[in-house]
Design an enzyme around this catalytic site. Structure first.
Site, PDB file in Angstrom:
ATOM      1  N   VAL A   1      40.923  50.340  34.327  1.00 26.34           N
ATOM      2  CA  VAL A   1      40.664  49.103  35.064  1.00 26.34           C
ATOM      3  C   VAL A   1      40.081  49.529  36.413  1.00 26.34           C
ATOM      4  O   VAL A   1      40.533  50.509  37.004  1.00 26.34           O
ATOM      5  CB  VAL A   1      41.955  48.295  35.286  1.00 26.34           C
ATOM      6  CG1 VAL A   1      41.695  47.049  36.145  1.00 26.34           C
ATOM      7  CG2 VAL A   1      42.582  47.882  33.948  1.00 26.34           C
ATOM      8  N   CYS A   2      39.076  48.787  36.882  1.00 21.79           N
ATOM      9  CA  CYS A   2      38.524  48.990  38.229  1.00 21.79           C
ATOM     10  C   CYS A   2      38.038  50.441  38.394  1.00 21.79           C
ATOM     11  O   CYS A   2      37.436  50.998  37.474  1.00 21.79           O
ATOM     12  CB  CYS A   2      39.605  48.582  39.240  1.00 21.79           C
ATOM     13  SG  CYS A   2      39.047  48.294  40.928  1.00 21.79           S
ATOM     14  N   THR A   3      38.322  51.066  39.531  1.00 15.47           N
ATOM     15  CA  THR A   3      37.846  52.427  39.781  1.00 15.47           C
ATOM     16  C   THR A   3      38.622  53.494  39.014  1.00 15.47           C
ATOM     17  O   THR A   3      38.353  54.688  39.183  1.00 15.47           O
ATOM     18  CB  THR A   3      37.922  52.753  41.289  1.00 15.47           C
ATOM     19  OG1 THR A   3      39.261  52.528  41.726  1.00 15.47           O
ATOM     20  CG2 THR A   3      36.976  51.893  42.104  1.00 15.47           C
TER      21      THR A   3
ATOM     22  N   GLY B   1      36.429  45.653  34.618  1.00  9.81           N
ATOM     23  CA  GLY B   1      35.813  45.699  35.943  1.00  9.81           C
ATOM     24  C   GLY B   1      36.879  45.684  37.042  1.00  9.81           C
ATOM     25  O   GLY B   1      38.018  46.107  36.833  1.00  9.81           O
TER      26      GLY B   1
END
Lengths: 271, 271
Positions: free
Chosen positions: A152-154, A202
């Site tokens: 998820v995310c970075t 994202g």
């Protein structure tokens, strides 16, 4: 868009789907009422065909300074699925101090985890606790044998830095998306990205959408939708500013200024 | 719908809006890189007119067996606002074991909190830790002087049981919504409900939408939208099953069976 998550989920709905949740919720009520302790998963659960199978072993690899909501979203979905065992691990084990000073745990020591069915690496602004060769080596090791490698995310930057995403498409927070290129991964701006056994979400809140997608992969569309109804995920944001393309220019520009390089998806995390 | 949250947010955008976040993110980077510890909010932040004002004192009243995602969503939004101080309190103080055995903290002792600008009570299935007269008295006490009295999910049942919601409209998780009536509150099925200084969100994930709404109340629409862009809240659920009216009948019926009484909004929490 051929690159986005395929909405036609393969696999039949899980026949034993609701049983564990029902038992967890209802059995949990009985047990908790008696003990006044935590809800005890499976306290009085029924045994079904699905139950008899080995549970899915799902690991969140968390770390100091990580973002709570990145994993709190998918964690919530996963705990509502039948026959999924959720674990947390971190570089040092024990309790972990996340972004904003909040403490979360308990976690196992990452180096002690032998293998898992799913590894999920959530994100943060400061990735330094994970970007050490000896830690990345364990992320790579677990990714090689996992059925699904997820983020998820970075978190995808950590996965990519470990070498696990070479030539694979991946999502990331919009502000950092193009940082993936330097590690040989292919940035994909979609909210949920699936490239074979690699599934990613994202930025931050995309963890909930990702959670439903991986839920459907692991336990079928019926179980995923039951979890969605249980967490009442019928989003109605009071504003439309969740992506640079939707946000009013003054909002977008203020955030671009706040996060240098983000206009080009090249904001640098702390490594 | 006159009962839902008013989309026309009053108050001008906060002029000093991005400053604290920018300082937090950027100053945080510098501090964290130097200390390898947590991001230090305000570590090197600029002083603006907005900064000079007393920060908003925002309290999450959490408790054993509560649901992590109920407060992780709004917490994330709030930490991205300028000049908002977020605190956690619980009946016993210290670390709190939530639903599913996860541990979160640190928290102050609820009885030690003198007053706050905003009180937010998140939800859970097992509310027993809060439904004691001596704890409810403190929820009522803090609610009487707070500028905003807020909740997510079944947190509204706790607020209502304290007597703080008499004659007030409130949201709640759909399965428990009508339980509010027994405490003299008026159930409202909207995702975000505002009745004067009382603002509430629906089930679990509604905490994010609620978080943006209270963000706009506290710091203006511009600051709220910047937070939305920072957490990339552009929801794209892979299924449409977030409310009983949207969910396919087989999904809805399975969940009704799992949660007795939920078909009528009368599922009983553990009290």
């Amino acid at each position: 868009m051929p690159d986005t998550f395929d909405m036609t989920i393969s696999g039949a709905p899980s026949a034993g789907g609701p049983s564990r949740r029902q038992a967890m919720l209802m059995g949990g009520i009985a047990v908790a009422a008696a003990t006044a302790g935590s809800l005890v998963p499976g306290g009085a659960r029924a045994t079904t065909i699905d139950e008899a199978k080995k549970p899915v072993d799902f690991l969140f690899a968390i770390y100091p300074n990580g973002t709570l909501l990145d994993f709190a979203g998918p964690h919530e979905i996963l705990t509502l699925l039948p026959n999924v065992k959720v674990r947390f691990a971190s570089p040092a084990g024990g309790l972990v101090t996340l972004e904003n000073g909040v403490v979360f745990g308990p976690t196992e020591k990452l180096t002690d985890v032998t293998d898992v069915d799913v590894i999920c690496v959530p994100g943060g602004l400061n990735l330094s606790a994970m970007m050490k060769p000896e830690i990345l080596a364990h992320i790579k090791r677990l990714s090689e044998t996992a059925k699904y490698v997820t983020s998820v995310c970075t978190g995808s930057i950590i996965l990519a830095a470990s070498g696990a995403l070479k030539g694979k498409r991946s999502a990331c927070h919009w502000a950092f998306l193009n940082d993936l290129k330097k590690y040989g991964a292919i940035p994909d701006p979609s909210r949920i990205v699936k490239d074979g056994r690699f599934i990613s979400g994202g930025g931050v809140t995309a963890g909930i959408d990702f959670g439903l997608a991986i839920a459907a992969e692991l336990r079928g569309a019926q179980a995923a939708q039951e979890a969605q109804l249980l967490v009442q995920y019928d989003p109605q944001p009071p504003f439309h500013a969740g992506n640079p393309s939707d946000a009013p220019p003054n909002v977008r520009n203020a955030v671009y200024k706040m996060l240098p390089g983000s206009e080009y998806g090249l904001m640098q995390p702390i490594l």
